[in-house]
Design a protein around this motif. Structure first.
Motif, PDB file in Angstrom:
ATOM      1  N   LEU A   1     -12.093   0.676   3.187  1.00  0.00           N
ATOM      2  CA  LEU A   1     -10.704   0.875   3.583  1.00  0.00           C
ATOM      3  C   LEU A   1     -10.076  -0.122   4.983  1.00  0.00           C
ATOM      4  O   LEU A   1      -9.174  -1.272   4.494  1.00  0.00           O
ATOM      5  CB  LEU A   1      -9.893   1.779   4.509  1.00  0.00           C
ATOM      6  CG  LEU A   1     -10.161   2.821   3.480  1.00  0.00           C
ATOM      7  CD1 LEU A   1      -9.192   4.544   4.814  1.00  0.00           C
ATOM      8  CD2 LEU A   1      -8.604   2.853   2.911  1.00  0.00           C
TER       9      LEU A   1
ATOM     10  N   TRP B   1     -10.778  -3.834   2.029  1.00  0.00           N
ATOM     11  CA  TRP B   1      -9.662  -3.682   1.033  1.00  0.00           C
ATOM     12  C   TRP B   1      -8.101  -4.295   1.976  1.00  0.00           C
ATOM     13  O   TRP B   1      -7.603  -5.513   1.242  1.00  0.00           O
ATOM     14  CB  TRP B   1      -9.499  -2.387   0.437  1.00  0.00           C
ATOM     15  CG  TRP B   1      -9.064  -2.392  -0.740  1.00  0.00           C
ATOM     16  CD1 TRP B   1      -7.648  -2.159  -0.415  1.00  0.00           C
ATOM     17  CD2 TRP B   1      -9.143  -2.895  -1.964  1.00  0.00           C
ATOM     18  NE1 TRP B   1      -6.798  -2.337  -2.260  1.00  0.00           N
ATOM     19  CE2 TRP B   1      -7.901  -3.036  -2.926  1.00  0.00           C
ATOM     20  CE3 TRP B   1     -10.249  -3.630  -2.446  1.00  0.00           C
ATOM     21  CZ2 TRP B   1      -8.291  -3.002  -4.194  1.00  0.00           C
ATOM     22  CZ3 TRP B   1     -10.586  -3.959  -3.957  1.00  0.00           C
ATOM     23  CH2 TRP B   1      -9.122  -3.187  -4.629  1.00  0.00           C
ATOM     24  N   ASP B   2      -7.997  -4.410   3.132  1.00  0.00           N
ATOM     25  CA  ASP B   2      -6.792  -4.248   3.464  1.00  0.00           C
ATOM     26  C   ASP B   2      -7.074  -5.625   4.350  1.00  0.00           C
ATOM     27  O   ASP B   2      -6.156  -6.463   4.287  1.00  0.00           O
ATOM     28  CB  ASP B   2      -6.386  -3.060   4.770  1.00  0.00           C
ATOM     29  CG  ASP B   2      -5.737  -1.813   4.271  1.00  0.00           C
ATOM     30  OD1 ASP B   2      -5.992  -1.713   3.652  1.00  0.00           O
ATOM     31  OD2 ASP B   2      -6.353  -1.078   5.399  1.00  0.00           O
TER      32      ASP B   2
ATOM     33  N   LYS C   1      -1.862  -6.032  -5.272  1.00  0.00           N
ATOM     34  CA  LYS C   1      -2.418  -5.508  -4.587  1.00  0.00           C
ATOM     35  C   LYS C   1      -2.329  -3.905  -4.391  1.00  0.00           C
ATOM     36  O   LYS C   1      -0.726  -3.823  -4.224  1.00  0.00           O
ATOM     37  CB  LYS C   1      -2.857  -5.860  -3.168  1.00  0.00           C
ATOM     38  CG  LYS C   1      -3.870  -5.566  -2.089  1.00  0.00           C
ATOM     39  CD  LYS C   1      -3.657  -6.016  -0.759  1.00  0.00           C
ATOM     40  CE  LYS C   1      -5.645  -5.395   0.114  1.00  0.00           C
ATOM     41  NZ  LYS C   1      -5.050  -5.668   1.060  1.00  0.00           N
ATOM     42  N   SER C   2      -2.855  -2.695  -4.251  1.00  0.00           N
ATOM     43  CA  SER C   2      -2.522  -1.070  -3.993  1.00  0.00           C
ATOM     44  C   SER C   2      -3.566  -1.212  -3.136  1.00  0.00           C
ATOM     45  O   SER C   2      -4.665  -1.760  -2.611  1.00  0.00           O
ATOM     46  CB  SER C   2      -3.302  -1.216  -5.693  1.00  0.00           C
ATOM     47  OG  SER C   2      -4.203  -0.886  -6.185  1.00  0.00           O
ATOM     48  N   VAL C   3      -3.294   0.283  -3.056  1.00  0.00           N
ATOM     49  CA  VAL C   3      -3.828   1.118  -1.746  1.00  0.00           C
ATOM     50  C   VAL C   3      -4.542   1.722  -2.750  1.00  0.00           C
ATOM     51  O   VAL C   3      -5.128   2.313  -3.655  1.00  0.00           O
ATOM     52  CB  VAL C   3      -3.247   2.134  -1.232  1.00  0.00           C
ATOM     53  CG1 VAL C   3      -3.998   2.703  -0.368  1.00  0.00           C
ATOM     54  CG2 VAL C   3      -1.921   1.610  -0.752  1.00  0.00           C
ATOM     55  N   LEU C   4      -6.027   1.146  -1.752  1.00  0.00           N
ATOM     56  CA  LEU C   4      -7.607   1.652  -2.419  1.00  0.00           C
ATOM     57  C   LEU C   4      -7.652   2.983  -1.978  1.00  0.00           C
ATOM     58  O   LEU C   4      -7.678   4.191  -0.820  1.00  0.00           O
ATOM     59  CB  LEU C   4      -9.134   1.083  -1.141  1.00  0.00           C
ATOM     60  CG  LEU C   4     -10.184   1.131  -2.007  1.00  0.00           C
ATOM     61  CD1 LEU C   4     -10.270   0.687  -3.422  1.00  0.00           C
ATOM     62  CD2 LEU C   4     -11.250   0.902  -0.810  1.00  0.00           C
ATOM     63  N   THR C   5      -8.291   3.346  -3.287  1.00  0.00           N
ATOM     64  CA  THR C   5      -7.938   5.187  -3.489  1.00  0.00           C
ATOM     65  C   THR C   5      -9.398   5.846  -3.891  1.00  0.00           C
ATOM     66  O   THR C   5     -10.198   4.711  -3.998  1.00  0.00           O
ATOM     67  CB  THR C   5      -7.180   5.662  -4.123  1.00  0.00           C
ATOM     68  OG1 THR C   5      -7.722   5.574  -5.841  1.00  0.00           O
ATOM     69  CG2 THR C   5      -5.986   5.874  -3.342  1.00  0.00           C
TER      70      THR C   5
END
Length: 189
Positions: free
Chosen positions: A36, A39-40, A47-51
Motif C-alpha cells: 500500500l 502504491w500510494d 490511478k486506482s486504490v490497490l486491492t
C-alpha cells in the motif's frame, strides 16, 4: 511513463536454492502495508486504490515458467544468468513494461524469493528507464532481515544505492551489447 522500462534483479542464492525456487509454484501476494505504501507513493494515470484482487501472479504453474516466458519473448530481450563462483543470479529484461498494474506480477515474483536467498545487502531489484535518460525509478526492491521491501521512498535514481545503480548500468550495458549482437534483425516485425 511512456517508454518501456528495464528490469534488473541480482540476488545471492545457492544453486540448489535457485533450483528449488524455480521449481516451486508461484506465491500469491498478500496486500500489506508495504504494498500500500509503495502504491500510494507512485504517480500514474488513472490511478486506482490497490486491492487484493489487483495483486496477482502470472498464470504460470512454477517460477521457471515465468522466466521461460520472458526469455521466449524476444522483444523483451530477457536474460537469466547464474554465476556459480559468486552464487549470484542476475536476471531481468531490457524492455519490461511501462504500466504499474502490469508490473505487479513481477514484483510478486521477486518478493517471493525472500525465503530462498542468502542474506546480503547486495540483493536488490530495480525497474527504471535505462535507455531513455529519465531518472525516474518505477520500483526498487531490497531485501532486509529476511524480507523483501518494495521501497516507497525510491522515486528517482539518486534515491537508490549508488553502488548498486552503477553495477546495474554496467551489467545492462554489457548485456545489451551481447543481446543486440544475437538479435536476428531480419525477422523482427
Amino acid at each position: 511513463m511512456s517508454e518501456l522500462s528495464s528490469l534488473f534483479c541480482k540476488v545471492k542464492i545457492t544453486k540448489p536454492q535457485l533450483e528449488k525456487f524455480l521449481n516451486s509454484p508461484l506465491e500469491e501476494p498478500q496486500l500489506n502495508t508495504n504494498w500500500l505504501e509503495y502504491w500510494d507513493s507512485r504517480e500514474m494515470y488513472s490511478k486506482s486504490v490497490l486491492t487484493q484482487e489487483q495483486l496477482r501472479t502470472y498464470n504460470d504453474k512454477i517460477n521457471q515458467e515465468v522466466i521461460d516466458g520472458w526469455i521466449n519473448y524476444p522483444e523483451a530481450m530477457a536474460f537469466s544468468d547464474y554465476d556459480e563462483t559468486n552464487q549470484e543470479w542476475h536476471w531481468g529484461m531490457m524492455f519490461f513494461s511501462e504500466n504499474f498494474t502490469e508490473m505487479i506480477p513481477m514484483f510478486a515474483f521477486i518478493i517471493s524469493m525472500e525465503k530462498y536467498i542468502i542474506e546480503s545487502t547486495e540483493n536488490k531489484a530495480i525497474v527504471f528507464p535505462f535507455f531513455w535518460g529519465d531518472d525516474a525509478v518505477h520500483a526498487y526492491i531490497y531485501f532486509e532481515d529476511g524480507k523483501a521491501v518494495l521501497s516507497p521512498k525510491a522515486q528517482v535514481l539518486k534515491d537508490v544505492d549508488p553502488e548498486f545503480l552503477e553495477k546495474t548500468k554496467d551489467f545492462l550495458n554489457k548485456k545489451w551489447d551481447q543481446l543486440s549482437k544475437e538479435m536476428d534483425l531480419d525477422n523482427l516485425d
